[in-house]
Write a protein that holds these residues in place. Structure first.
Motif, short mmCIF file in Angstrom:
data_model
loop_
_atom_site.label_atom_id
_atom_site.label_comp_id
_atom_site.label_asym_id
_atom_site.label_seq_id
_atom_site.Cartn_x
_atom_site.Cartn_y
_atom_site.Cartn_z
N PRO A 325 0.84 -1.21 0.00
CA PRO A 325 0.00 0.00 0.00
C PRO A 325 0.87 1.25 0.00
O PRO A 325 1.96 1.28 0.55
N ARG A 326 0.37 2.31 -0.65
CA ARG A 326 1.14 3.55 -0.76
C ARG A 326 0.94 4.48 0.44
O ARG A 326 1.81 5.28 0.75
N HIS A 327 -0.21 4.39 1.07
CA HIS A 327 -0.53 5.30 2.16
C HIS A 327 -1.09 4.53 3.35
O HIS A 327 -1.77 3.52 3.19
N PHE A 328 -0.80 5.04 4.54
CA PHE A 328 -1.33 4.44 5.77
C PHE A 328 -2.61 5.17 6.18
O PHE A 328 -2.79 6.34 5.84
N PRO A 329 -3.48 4.50 6.93
CA PRO A 329 -4.73 5.14 7.37
C PRO A 329 -4.44 6.39 8.20
O PRO A 329 -3.58 6.38 9.08
N ASP A 330 -5.15 7.45 7.91
CA ASP A 330 -5.02 8.69 8.66
C ASP A 330 -6.15 8.75 9.69
O ASP A 330 -7.23 9.27 9.43
N ARG A 331 -5.90 8.17 10.86
CA ARG A 331 -6.92 8.06 11.90
C ARG A 331 -6.40 8.65 13.21
O ARG A 331 -5.21 8.62 13.50
N SER A 332 -7.33 9.15 14.02
CA SER A 332 -6.97 9.67 15.32
C SER A 332 -7.12 8.62 16.42
O SER A 332 -6.52 8.75 17.48
N ASP A 333 -7.94 7.59 16.16
CA ASP A 333 -8.21 6.58 17.19
C ASP A 333 -7.25 5.39 17.12
O ASP A 333 -7.27 4.53 17.99
N PHE A 334 -6.42 5.31 16.12
CA PHE A 334 -5.38 4.30 16.08
C PHE A 334 -4.36 4.68 15.01
O PHE A 334 -4.62 5.49 14.13
N SER A 335 -3.18 4.08 15.13
CA SER A 335 -2.12 4.32 14.17
C SER A 335 -1.64 2.99 13.63
O SER A 335 -1.48 2.02 14.38
N LEU A 336 -1.44 2.93 12.32
CA LEU A 336 -0.96 1.71 11.68
C LEU A 336 0.25 2.05 10.83
O LEU A 336 0.20 2.92 9.96
N ARG A 337 1.36 1.38 11.11
CA ARG A 337 2.59 1.58 10.36
C ARG A 337 3.17 0.20 10.02
O ARG A 337 2.99 -0.76 10.76
N ALA A 338 3.87 0.14 8.89
CA ALA A 338 4.48 -1.12 8.47
C ALA A 338 5.77 -0.82 7.72
O ALA A 338 5.97 0.29 7.20
N SER A 339 6.64 -1.81 7.67
CA SER A 339 7.94 -1.65 7.02
C SER A 339 8.35 -2.97 6.40
O SER A 339 8.10 -4.03 6.97
N LEU A 340 8.99 -2.90 5.22
CA LEU A 340 9.50 -4.10 4.55
C LEU A 340 10.86 -3.78 3.95
O LEU A 340 11.00 -2.86 3.14
#
Length: 551
Positions: A325-340
């Motif tokens: 995915p090109r973009h991560f969810p822009d949320r205030s109630d949780f954060s999602l990050r990933a790396s490869l």
């Protein structure tokens, strides 16, 4: 500017389509209406027959028979009887348990009903499992089948997959190894109102379908005769303005042979100046052939500059990159990050996340065995199947089971697919997940130190189509962080073959549990790369971090 004389003005296409549409449309509607009426009749016939016979069945007997047939002792005896083709072993068992006399009576009743109803092809009694089961058990069949078929577990018919057998089952029409059949199932209830078994009734539709084909052929023939006159005159006109130019183009196209040289390639070259779509087609084909020659020239030059292995790795890497995915969810109630971080040989790892509905998110981490183009292609297939099946609905374990069966059906390279699949609902902070392979995750609750999750590994996808996967649920709280990682992190080795290990990973995690999620992942990645040093990564380093803000 010269007025364009389009091909639509030269041919009879509108007239042909109109005539054919009316003729064949009418025929199709007539056939569909007729077929629908007959299908409804046969479904009602099968349902009525099953219902009638179900009223004759002794539920208390079949309750006892089912209990006996489901026992481990009977199943072992049934397998032995089938192996030796010896029905007497089953009869002796039933006599010993006081079931044989009533068994004979019920079977005789089944055979009498079957002989009186000539329309019925098969009549049998089954113990159907739940909606998620894939096997059902036969309790009684006609005398053409051996006695040891009693208690036999057979793979569930496709039309019963996912059906709640505790409710009314709609009749269905299928075409398989037994021919065209209309099937209906009716439940048999005991005194307490519980379902004991189901009466199955199959009505043959083979002769009917042959008659349908003859009827359909007659309709088509009539439609053809109706349109032949119009088409005859239309063809004469089309020959000059369309057929002859297209034949010339086709003839020249067959001479084309892909080559680096235009002359050797025999690129099409005709004098077509009709100023219509035919000319556009000709120009398009010539342009494509010239482009293909140019591409061959470029590919040939590229092959001379790069080795085949480097080319494959480059292609696989691009395919792997395109999967992320090109973009991560822009949320205030949780954060999602990933790396490869890919390994040198380009492994088969990727992550994915997507919105399932208005609230829930699907989270995926995948590692396909092997490397190169076959692994990259399997990655594309796995991502497509996992995302599509998750969006279609169902629990993570059911999604993995369905995708596993699909991959097992067509996996010539024998690749295995390790998957972690979670469905996260931000509104309830509930995470439901399942995995194929190892459960590689760690949880920090409300800023406390990370706790590693360790459970028994489950079979990877693509190996055994019969595997069923466990499912777990986590109730996250504000301040929690869930860390997912691939085996490439603890298995990373330096030039002295020393493993990076879980202890070092946990230490970096705990030291970073209060910093920004992206920075936390970056610290782990840098730590692994620093540890490896001049040595190459042998496995992809992949991780994902789901974090909830504090209240």
């Amino acid at each position: 500017m010269e007025k364009r004389f389009s091909i639509g003005k030269k041919i009879y296409l509108f007239v042909i389509i109109t005539v054919i549409a009316v003729a064949f449309g009418t025929a199709g509607v007539s056939y569909a209406v007729n077929a629908g009426q007959i299908d409804r009749y046969y479904k009602q016939l099968a349902t009525d027959s099953a219902t009638t016979f179900a009223s004759f069945v002794d539920p208390e007997f079949f309750k006892e028979l089912r209990a006996a047939a489901e026992s481990e002792e009977f199943q072992e005896l049934r397998d032995l009887a089938e192996e030796h083709d010896d029905e007497s072993m089953i009869r002796e068992y039933l006599e010993e348990h006081g079931l044989w006399e009533r068994y004979e009576q019920q079977r005789a009743l089944l055979m009498q009903y079957l002989s009186n109803m000539s329309a019925i092809e098969y009549l049998y009694i089954q113990a159907l499992g739940g909606s998620d089961d894939i096997y059902d058990m036969y309790l009684m069949d006609d005398t053409d089948n051996p006695l040891y078929e009693t208690g036999y577990y057979e793979e569930r018919e496709v039309e019963l997959y996912g059906i709640d057998t505790s409710k009314e089952i709609e009749p269905s029409i299928s075409h398989g190894e037994w021919g065209y059949l209309c099937s209906a199932w009716m439940p048999v209830y005991d005194k307490s109102g519980e379902i004991v078994c189901h009466v199955g009734c199959d009505v043959s539709m083979d002769e009917l379908n042959q008659e349908r084909l003859r009827y359909f052929a007659m309709i088509i023939l009539s439609a053809l005769l109706f349109t032949m006159v119009v088409l005859f005159f239309a063809v004469l006109f089309a020959r000059k303005v369309m057929v002859m130019p297209l034949n010339a183009i086709t003839k020249e196209m067959k001479k084309f042979k892909p080559s680096e040289n235009i002359e050797d390639a025999n690129v099409i070259d005709l004098n077509i100046t009709s100023n219509d779509e035919i000319q556009d087609i000709y120009q398009g084909i010539r342009t494509m052939q010239l482009d293909l020659v140019g591409q061959i020239q470029r590919i040939s030059a590229m092959r001379s500059e790069q080795a085949k292995k480097d080319t494959e790795i480059s292609i696989a890497g691009k395919m792997q990159e395109d999967l992320l995915p090109r973009h991560f969810p822009d949320r205030s109630d949780f954060s999602l990050r990933a790396s490869l971080t890919p390994s040198k040989e380009m492994g088969g790892s990727f992550y994915d996340f997507f919105l399932i509905d208005n609230t829930r998110y699907g989270l995926i981490m995948v590692d396909v065995s092997g490397n190169g183009i076959p692994t990259a292609l399997m990655m594309i297939v796995a991502k497509t199947l996992l995302r599509t099946r998750t969006l279609a609905g169902g629990s993570p374990s059911r999604v993995l089971s369905d995708v596993n069966r699909t991959l097992c059906a067509d996996n010539p390279a024998g690749l295995s697919v390790t998957v972690w699949l979670g469905i996260y609902d931000p509104s309830s902070k509930e995470l439901t997940y399942s995995y194929a392979g190892s459960e590689q995750m760690a949880l920090s609750q409300k800023g406390d130190i990370y706790k590693l999750y360790s459970a028994e590994a489950q079979q990877a996808l693509g190996i055994d189509r019969g595997v069923r996967y466990d499912e777990n649920t986590l109730q996250l709280q504000p301040g929690d962080r869930l860390f997912l990682y691939s085996a490439g992190i603890p298995e990373a080795r330096n030039i002295n073959s020393k493993r990076y290990g879980m202890d070092e990973m946990t230490k970096i995690l705990n030291d970073s549990r209060t910093v920004d999620p992206y920075m936390s992942l970056d610290r782990i990645k840098n730590s692994v790369l620093s540890f490896v040093g001049d040595n190459d990564l042998t496995e992809d380093v992949m991780m994902m971090l789901l974090s909830l803000p504090r209240d």
